[in-house]
Scaffold this motif. Structure first.
Motif, PDB file in Angstrom:
ATOM      1  N   GLN A  60       6.899  38.570  32.324  1.00  0.00           N
ATOM      2  CA  GLN A  60       8.042  37.800  32.867  1.00  0.00           C
ATOM      3  C   GLN A  60       8.751  38.836  33.977  1.00  0.00           C
ATOM      4  N   LYS A  63       7.136  40.295  39.640  1.00  0.00           N
ATOM      5  CA  LYS A  63       7.955  39.254  40.366  1.00  0.00           C
ATOM      6  C   LYS A  63       6.883  38.306  41.169  1.00  0.00           C
ATOM      7  N   PRO A  65       6.061  33.721  41.482  1.00  0.00           N
ATOM      8  CA  PRO A  65       6.857  32.692  40.760  1.00  0.00           C
ATOM      9  C   PRO A  65       6.344  31.996  39.625  1.00  0.00           C
ATOM     10  N   THR A  67       8.217  33.358  37.013  1.00  0.00           N
ATOM     11  CA  THR A  67       8.679  34.339  35.789  1.00  0.00           C
ATOM     12  C   THR A  67      10.281  34.492  35.959  1.00  0.00           C
ATOM     13  N   ARG A  68      10.965  35.171  34.877  1.00  0.00           N
ATOM     14  CA  ARG A  68      12.518  35.568  35.012  1.00  0.00           C
ATOM     15  C   ARG A  68      12.644  36.424  36.311  1.00  0.00           C
ATOM     16  N   TRP A  70      11.407  36.399  38.888  1.00  0.00           N
ATOM     17  CA  TRP A  70      11.319  35.793  40.391  1.00  0.00           C
ATOM     18  C   TRP A  70      12.604  34.990  40.390  1.00  0.00           C
ATOM     19  N   ALA A  71      13.272  34.308  39.366  1.00  0.00           N
ATOM     20  CA  ALA A  71      14.398  33.658  39.239  1.00  0.00           C
ATOM     21  C   ALA A  71      15.671  34.738  39.600  1.00  0.00           C
ATOM     22  N   ARG A  78      12.570  37.033  47.829  1.00  0.00           N
ATOM     23  CA  ARG A  78      11.344  36.075  47.774  1.00  0.00           C
ATOM     24  C   ARG A  78      10.576  35.760  49.321  1.00  0.00           C
ATOM     25  N   GLU A 128      12.557  28.682  50.144  1.00  0.00           N
ATOM     26  CA  GLU A 128      13.335  29.591  49.172  1.00  0.00           C
ATOM     27  C   GLU A 128      14.841  29.349  49.638  1.00  0.00           C
TER      28      GLU A 128
END
Length: 255
Positions: A60, A63, A65, A67-68, A70-71, A78, A128
């Motif tokens: 998680q 980095k 898409p 995963t936490r 990424w969020a 991004r 994005e």
């Protein structure tokens, strides 16, 4: 002397191209080109519960898409992920013709693949930023790659052209769709072949392809040499993608 390519012709080519990039971007998200997610998940499955939990927690934090981590990334991070991570894969696909040196450079193969790769990543970057409208993405790609300021109404296309557009989009993604139906996802070979299909679709505006961002003059000089030309072309495409990202940022700021 050949007739000048009109904005309408550019739009007719770019609308199915842009629509076809959507499932390809999704495939690249899921393909995990460098095996980060797949490797962590595989280890998590075969280990004891406590170690599995630690591995999943670490996953998680990666980095990519889904995963936490990424969020929690901002748009700039991004964008860098697409350019610097997925861009390595697309640049490699684009550089393969460089094995032929100057002979390959006299053919439109590299420019078609390069433009397709750049257009694909532009659509990923647009996503994005929340830009999902096909017409706006067409305007973005045309401005960054072909130095054209396409009218918004023209970029939306016409209902009369929609049937042909639908058919072309379906043709561009048919191999990708078939792989997804059969295996649940598309592998990198299918992604690469679909990228080549996208490149071929741009041959209708061949004269525009040379306008796209390229690498530095020394990248192109090395690219003229047999065998090692691939290395020069790869580095040139990586450099060009950074210019693409900068021009995309300028376009979004101006809108």
């Amino acid at each position: 002397m050949a007739e000048a390519i009109t904005d309408r012709q550019v739009v007719a080519v770019l609308r199915p191209f842009v629509r076809a990039t959507a499932p390809l971007v999704d495939a690249l998200r899921e393909a995990d080109p460098f095996g980060v997610v797949a490797g962590e998940r595989e280890r998590a499955v075969i280990t004891e519960p406590k170690l599995r939990d630690r591995l999943l927690t670490r996953l998680q934090a990666v980095k990519v898409p889904g995963t936490r981590a990424w969020a929690a990334m901002d748009v700039g991070d991004r964008t860098n992920w697409w350019i610097n991570r997925v861009g390595r894969f697309t640049s490699l696909v684009t550089a393969v013709p460089g094995l032929g040196g100057a002979l390959a450079d006299r053919l439109p193969v590299q420019d078609t693949l390069g433009a397709a790769s750049q257009g694909l990543l532009l659509c990923a970057i647009a996503g994005e930023r929340g830009c999902t409208d096909v017409g706006e993405r067409v305007r973005l790609v045309a401005w960054v790659l072909f130095e054209r300021d396409i009218d918004r109404e023209l970029a939306c296309g016409t209902q009369a052209d929609r049937a042909a557009e639908d058919a072309e989009t379906e043709k561009l993604t048919e191999e990708l769709d078939a792989a997804s139906r059969k295996h649940g996802r598309a592998g990198l070979k299918v992604v690469a072949r679909t990228l080549w299909r996208l490149g071929r679709s741009l041959l209708a505006v061949t004269d525009e392809l040379e306008k796209r961002p390229h690498g530095r003059f020394y990248h192109r000089a090395v690219g003229m040499l047999p065998v090692v030309g691939m290395a020069g072309d790869y580095l040139g495409e990586r450099s060009a993608l950074k210019r693409v990202a900068r021009r995309a940022e300028q376009w979004f700021e101006a809108q």
